[in-house]
Enzyme design. Structure first.
Site, PDB file in Angstrom:
ATOM      1  N   ILE A  91       0.912  -1.160   0.000  1.00  0.00           N
ATOM      2  CA  ILE A  91       0.000   0.000   0.000  1.00  0.00           C
ATOM      3  C   ILE A  91       0.939   1.193   0.000  1.00  0.00           C
ATOM      4  CG2 ILE A  91      -1.765   1.288   1.254  1.00  0.00           C
ATOM      5  CD1 ILE A  91      -2.706  -1.363   2.474  1.00  0.00           C
ATOM      6  N   PRO A  92       1.088   1.877  -1.133  1.00  0.00           N
ATOM      7  CA  PRO A  92       2.204   2.800  -1.348  1.00  0.00           C
ATOM      8  C   PRO A  92       2.103   4.163  -0.635  1.00  0.00           C
ATOM      9  CG  PRO A  92       0.789   2.776  -3.266  1.00  0.00           C
ATOM     10  CD  PRO A  92       0.248   1.739  -2.321  1.00  0.00           C
ATOM     11  N   CYS A  93       2.193   4.120   0.691  1.00  0.00           N
ATOM     12  CA  CYS A  93       2.147   5.362   1.463  1.00  0.00           C
ATOM     13  C   CYS A  93       3.372   6.234   1.194  1.00  0.00           C
ATOM     14  CB  CYS A  93       1.992   5.064   2.950  1.00  0.00           C
ATOM     15  SG  CYS A  93       3.250   3.977   3.630  1.00  0.00           S
ATOM     16  N   HIS A  94       4.427   5.658   0.642  1.00  0.00           N
ATOM     17  CA  HIS A  94       5.617   6.453   0.309  1.00  0.00           C
ATOM     18  C   HIS A  94       5.337   7.445  -0.825  1.00  0.00           C
ATOM     19  CE1 HIS A  94       5.782   2.924  -2.347  1.00  0.00           C
ATOM     20  NE2 HIS A  94       6.400   3.715  -3.217  1.00  0.00           N
TER      21      HIS A  94
END
EC number: 2.1.1.63
Length: 157
Positions: free
Chosen positions: A122-125
């Site tokens: 889950i690409p929170c970056h």
């Protein structure tokens, strides 16, 4: 029963956990893992590890895994919106708040982003400040910058 397995990667040792045939957590080196998790490389964890290695090598842009992060309904909406951010692109907290229909919830989006139990998958970056600056990341801004640079380098391949 929660299973966990650890993989050596280009960004350090990563623990991936699954329960009920879905990925539930990703742990960076040095983070506490649940004491009740059993070290067991299931087929799903093996696949998650393979896909993570491909991503870190610039060979994979999307993950194809069942994810089951635990959080509130609001957090789930934020995490779903994060998964819609294309590889190699970023969004700010306000854009995510607008995307989920709550334009004044930028701070709450930041909190949900911070509590994401399955970073990278889950690409929170891919969330940055409105001014374009990098903002907090669970494993440090250096890793966040490295992930964004990786995606920038490979987005047109």
């Amino acid at each position: 029963m929660k299973s966990i397995f650890f993989y050596e990667t280009s960004i350090g040792k990563i623990g991936i956990a699954e329960e009920g045939n879905a990925i539930t957590n990703l742990y960076f080196h040095g983070e506490d893992v649940p004491e009740d998790a059993v070290v067991n490389e299931t087929e799903l964890l093996k696949e998650a590890g393979r896909q993570l290695q491909e991503y870190l090598a610039g060979e994979r842009k999307e993950f194809d895994l069942p994810l089951s992060p635990v959080g509130t309904e609001f957090m789930q909406r934020v995490w779903d919106a994060l998964c819609e951010i294309p590889y190699g692109e970023t969004r700010c907290y306000q854009e995510i708040a607008q995307r989920i229909g709550n334009p004044k919830a930028s701070r709450a989006v930041g909190l949900a982003n911070n509590r994401n139990p399955i970073p990278i998958y889950i690409p929170c970056h891919r969330i940055i400040g409105k001014n374009g600056k990098l903002t907090g990341f669970r494993s440090g801004l250096g890793l966040k910058e490295r992930l964004l640079e990786l995606e920038e380098q490979h987005k047109d391949l």
